[in-house]
Scaffold this active site. Structure first.
Site, PDB file in Angstrom:
ATOM      1  CG  MET A 460      -1.760   1.194   1.427  1.00 24.96           C
ATOM      2  SD  MET A 460      -2.942   1.411   0.060  1.00 24.96           S
ATOM      3  CE  MET A 460      -3.043   3.191  -0.010  1.00 24.96           C
ATOM      4  CD  GLU A 495       2.283  -0.394  -3.757  1.00 27.20           C
ATOM      5  OE1 GLU A 495       1.656   0.674  -3.714  1.00 27.20           O
ATOM      6  OE2 GLU A 495       1.760  -1.470  -4.117  1.00 27.20           O
ATOM      7  CD  GLU A 517      -3.767   0.749  -7.649  1.00 27.09           C
ATOM      8  OE1 GLU A 517      -2.646   0.381  -8.023  1.00 27.09           O
ATOM      9  OE2 GLU A 517      -3.985   1.152  -6.493  1.00 27.09           O
TER      10      GLU A 517
HETATM   11  N1  BES Z   1      -3.249   0.771  -3.766  1.00 25.37           N
HETATM   12  C1  BES Z   1      -2.950  -0.606  -3.881  1.00 25.37           C
HETATM   13  C2  BES Z   1      -3.256  -1.377  -2.628  1.00 25.37           C
HETATM   14  C3  BES Z   1      -4.693  -1.720  -2.402  1.00 25.37           C
HETATM   15  C4  BES Z   1      -5.289  -2.689  -3.153  1.00 25.37           C
HETATM   16  C5  BES Z   1      -5.429  -1.097  -1.411  1.00 25.37           C
HETATM   17  C6  BES Z   1      -6.600  -3.017  -2.908  1.00 25.37           C
HETATM   18  C7  BES Z   1      -6.742  -1.416  -1.180  1.00 25.37           C
HETATM   19  C8  BES Z   1      -7.332  -2.394  -1.927  1.00 25.37           C
HETATM   20  C9  BES Z   1      -1.478  -0.809  -4.194  1.00 25.37           C
HETATM   21  O1  BES Z   1      -0.868   0.217  -4.878  1.00 25.37           O
HETATM   22  C10 BES Z   1      -1.376  -1.993  -5.097  1.00 25.37           C
HETATM   23  O2  BES Z   1      -1.725  -1.886  -6.221  1.00 25.37           O
HETATM   24  N2  BES Z   1      -0.905  -3.110  -4.559  1.00 25.37           N
HETATM   25  C11 BES Z   1      -0.831  -4.330  -5.305  1.00 25.37           C
HETATM   26  C12 BES Z   1       0.588  -4.773  -5.462  1.00 25.37           C
HETATM   27  C13 BES Z   1       1.117  -4.349  -6.789  1.00 25.37           C
HETATM   28  C14 BES Z   1       2.526  -4.597  -6.994  1.00 25.37           C
HETATM   29  C15 BES Z   1       0.434  -4.938  -7.945  1.00 25.37           C
HETATM   30  C16 BES Z   1      -1.653  -5.367  -4.594  1.00 25.37           C
HETATM   31  O3  BES Z   1      -1.845  -5.227  -3.393  1.00 25.37           O
HETATM   32  O4  BES Z   1      -2.111  -6.285  -5.264  1.00 25.37           O
HETATM   33 ZN    ZN Z   2      -1.182   0.313  -6.890  1.00 24.07          ZN
END
Ligand code: BES
Ligand code: ZN
Length: 717
Positions: A460, A495, A517
């Site tokens: 996150m 991130e 994203e």
């Molecule tokens: N902002 C997201 C984390 C997140 C995901 C928060 C779903 C709340 C709900 C973070 O930037 C993210 O995309 N994390 C990915 C990892 C990434 C390397 C693909 C994840 O958690 O899958």
């Molecule tokens: Zn993300």
């Protein structure tokens, strides 16, 4: 728009069936293979069973064959009897269902009465009419906050009773106490303050809420002069001093009082009705104390635990706020558009340390109680509440600095501290890379990254304090595979990409989550190459990895357009999927390829500077990119290439085209496009059935003749 069923519009059924049967095998193989994809272990975003099922339904020949029925009088009587029995059964069934339904409606009504309301006469009103008692729940509008009040800053002191460090009174264990001041600007007169809040203990005495305002400078000067004349020279007690020793502006009661407080758990709001109207253009300070519990479900401020090398349980408290869980820790304006500055003071047990978005000012200072210490932090930059983060733990850290002097720390439990070295190198390198790529210096003085044994997402992007699942931050070359090293690099790159795109400039509302994203997904490939000095060759891998994932998902009727209305913030959790990440990244990559990287990058820098510390919509990005389009880059119609127009069909309708090439004669070929569906018979959900752009796209084509690369051409229609 009129309701049209596109499955009827195709008129291609016979051909499609043929095509499906022929292509079933190869497509099923293609989809099955995507699981062998080395980076697909990262793509753990929620997948419904229908998404993960790669098999293709093909109708068996003769499945719908009907048989002739011969009817005699006897048969007719039997049929009549059967009909009457069915009718009676149906009546009984309907009766039972309605009874069940109304029984539940009554239960629901009871549940909702948990919403508490306290009026100035001290009476508790538990029969609030607060929300319409339909079984559909509150409307999207009811769940939103009004734009009459704008938070400017929050000052939060929070005492966190994390177990395992000092003795904690039983009733306080796993809870926290908060003291909050919110500075609010009034954009429209209102006699109500609404904050998001879930399961927080707000004061029941209405006199425990204070609404203050600044003392006008002239009057304050007069008052202090008078006081100085009449009193012996002592420290002026009316002047508040903050933890950094700065003088705080003097404030006085505004005269406006809270006359009724309602906690509505259904709307996730605390509603404060006021004695008077807050005046337009004025600024007020809303002050109160409250309590809460440390969550056990990985949301808001929650408890994480692990066993140390002796097998003893150790505990830490950490936050996960995205998308809408900040309201579980602090009553706040919990929508991304309400950016505000946060000033935090954390009171934590001796033996623990506290980390947050901003750098510490005072660290582990004594309080009047020997078991408790406090840490204060610099003001954060203006940011959305979903990026708020803090952690109280006994973790250790390794530290380094980037070339431009950003302090970089990687934190983990003690036993894993030697596995943080790779993340530190990776983090510093990719942060420096992004500073160059975005052409914007990292806006914070420090960046912390922490690894947790229990973490709901993979990682996150909280501004200045990124949190990870251990497996995405820790790396030990003796134990882990090179693939795990690669995933650490990818997640760190993802991130940190958000620290600019997402944190510095944030989406106005969750409907543009895909852009946030999708962009970080696009950047994670370049970022990983920067970390590995090109060794992972991730940028080349995008098509095989992200784009292929997107194709697999988007070929199904169960897909959805990239951009779709998210009216309720709670629905946003469902939007974190392959379409959002991988199709989002793929569409952005296509725009980058059309514009040329240099121009795309220039447009991006302008966009980030233009909207920094603020919010933007996808159209803002498209318009800024369009301004950076080089001379001579035209659309299919010969007009200057416009990103917004190009992007619409790709983002507002689901699916993608397959381009067919037919040789006309020796010198000519003919191209045509058709939406690619893995099962032509499968129907989209009704809300996406009317494709806005008739499932046609402007397709950029790069090609070469006899090895000679030709300029890009458009396929329109
Ligand atoms: N902002 C997201 C984390 C997140 C995901 C928060 C779903 C709340 C709900 C973070 O930037 C993210 O995309 N994390 C990915 C990892 C990434 C390397 C693909 C994840 O958690 O899958
Ligand atoms: Zn993300």
């Amino acid at each position: 728009m009129e309701e049209i069923d596109l499955s009827d519009r195709r008129g291609l059924i016979a051909m499609a069936e043929l095509y499906n049967i022929a292509s079933t095998e190869s497509l099923a193989q293609q989809n099955g293979n995507s699981n062998n994809n080395p980076a697909s272990h990262l793509r753990h975003r929620a997948m419904s069973p229908s998404q993960s099922d790669a098999s293709v339904r093909v109708r068996k020949p003769g499945e719908t064959k009907s048989s002739r029925v011969i009817c005699s009088l006897n048969n007719l009587l039997v049929l009549l009897f059967v009909f009457v029995v069915i009718l009676l059964a149906a009546v009984l069934f309907t009766f039972l269902i309605s009874k069940y339904h109304f029984g539940h409606a009554a239960e629901n009504a009871q549940l909702k009465n948990n919403n508490q309301s306290i009026s100035s006469d001290g009476s508790q009103d538990n029969s609030e009419e607060i929300i319409s008692e339909t079984s559909h729940g509150p409307t999207a509008a009811e769940l939103r906050l009004s734009k009459s009040l704008i938070p400017l800053w929050y000052n939060l002191t929070i005492k966190i009773y994390v177990p395992g460090f000092v003795e904690i009174p039983k009733e306080k264990n796993l809870s926290f106490d908060g003291a909050l001041t919110i500075k609010i600007r009034v954009d429209e007169p209102t006699n109500k303050i609404e904050l998001n809040s879930i399961k927080l203990g707000l004061p029941s005495g209405l006199s425990d809420y204070a609404i203050l305002e600044d003392i006008p400078v002239a009057r304050h000067r007069r008052q202090t002069d008078d006081a100085n004349r009449t009193k012996p020279k002592t420290k002026n007690s009316s002047e508040a001093i903050n933890d950094s020793g700065e003088k705080l502006p003097p404030r006085e009661p505004s005269g406006v009082k809270v006359v009724k407080m309602t906690q509505n758990e259904t709307l996730e709001k605390a509603i404060f009705e006021l004695s008077d109207t807050l005046k337009k253009g004025q600024e007020y300070y809303f002050q109160f104390v409250y309590t809460g519990t440390i969550d056990s479900k990985l949301a808001g401020l929650y408890l994480t635990h692990y066993a140390d090398k002796n097998g003893a349980q150790r505990y830490a408290a950490v936050t996960q706020m995205e998308p809408t869980d900040a309201r579980r820790m602090v009553p706040c304006f919990d929508e991304p558009e309400f950016k505000a500055v946060w000033r935090l003071k954390i009171i934590h047990p001796v033996g623990s340390s506290a980390v947050s978005n901003a750098k510490e000012i005072l660290e582990n200072e004594e309080t009047e109680h020997p078991d408790w210490i406090y840490t204060t932090f610099e003001e954060s930059l203006p940011m959305s509440s979903y990026l708020l983060a803090l952690c109280v733990s006994d973790f250790e850290f390794v530290e380094g600095n980037t070339k431009r002097g950003t302090r970089f720390r990687i934190w983990s439990r003690k036993e894993a501290i030697n596995e943080t070295v790779y993340a530190l190198e990776a983090g510093k390198k990719v942060l420096e890379f992004y500073e160059d790529y975005y052409n914007i210096t990292f806006p914070l003085s420090k960046q912390d990254m922490m690894a947790f044994p229990d973490f709901s997402a993979g990682a996150m992007e909280n501004w200045g304090l990124i949190t990870y699942r251990e497996k995405y931050l820790l790396y030990n070359p003796k134990v882990y595979t090179p693939l795990q090293k690669q995933s650490v690099a990818v997640v760190v790159a993802h991130e940190l990409a958000h620290q600019w795109f997402g944190n510095l400039v944030t989406m106005k509302w969750w409907n543009d989550l895909w852009l946030n994203e999708g962009f970080a997904t696009l950047m994670e490939y370049k970022g990983t190459d920067a970390i590995s000095d090109g060794a992972f060759r991730m940028d080349e891998y995008f098509v095989y990895d992200a784009q292929d994932e997107a194709f697999g998902r988007d070929a199904r009727a169960s897909s959805h357009p990239l951009a779709f209305p998210i009216e309720k913030a709670e629905d946003v959790t469902e939007a974190f999927d392959t379409i959002t990440y991988d199709k989002g990244g793929s569409v952005l990559r296509m725009i980058r390829a059309i514009m040329g990287e240099k121009y795309f990058q220039k447009g991006l820098t302008t966009y980030l500077n233009k909207y920094r510390y603020s919010n933007a919509e996808h159209t803002d990005l498209w318009n800024t990119l369009s301004e950076a389009v080089p001379e001579g880059l035209n659309d299919w119609n010969g007009n200057k290439f416009n990103v917004d127009e190009f992007a619409k069909p790709w983002t507002e309708q689901m699916g993608y085209p397959v381009v067919n090439v037919r040789r006309v004669d020796k010198n000519r070929i003919e191209l045509s496009q058709k939406r690619f569906k893995i099962d032509e018979d499968a129907k989209e959900p009704p809300k996406y059935r009317n494709a806005k752009w008739w499932y046609k796209w402007d397709v950029p084509l790069w090609y070469s003749v006899n090895g000679e690369e030709k300029p890009m051409k458009w396929l329109h229609e």
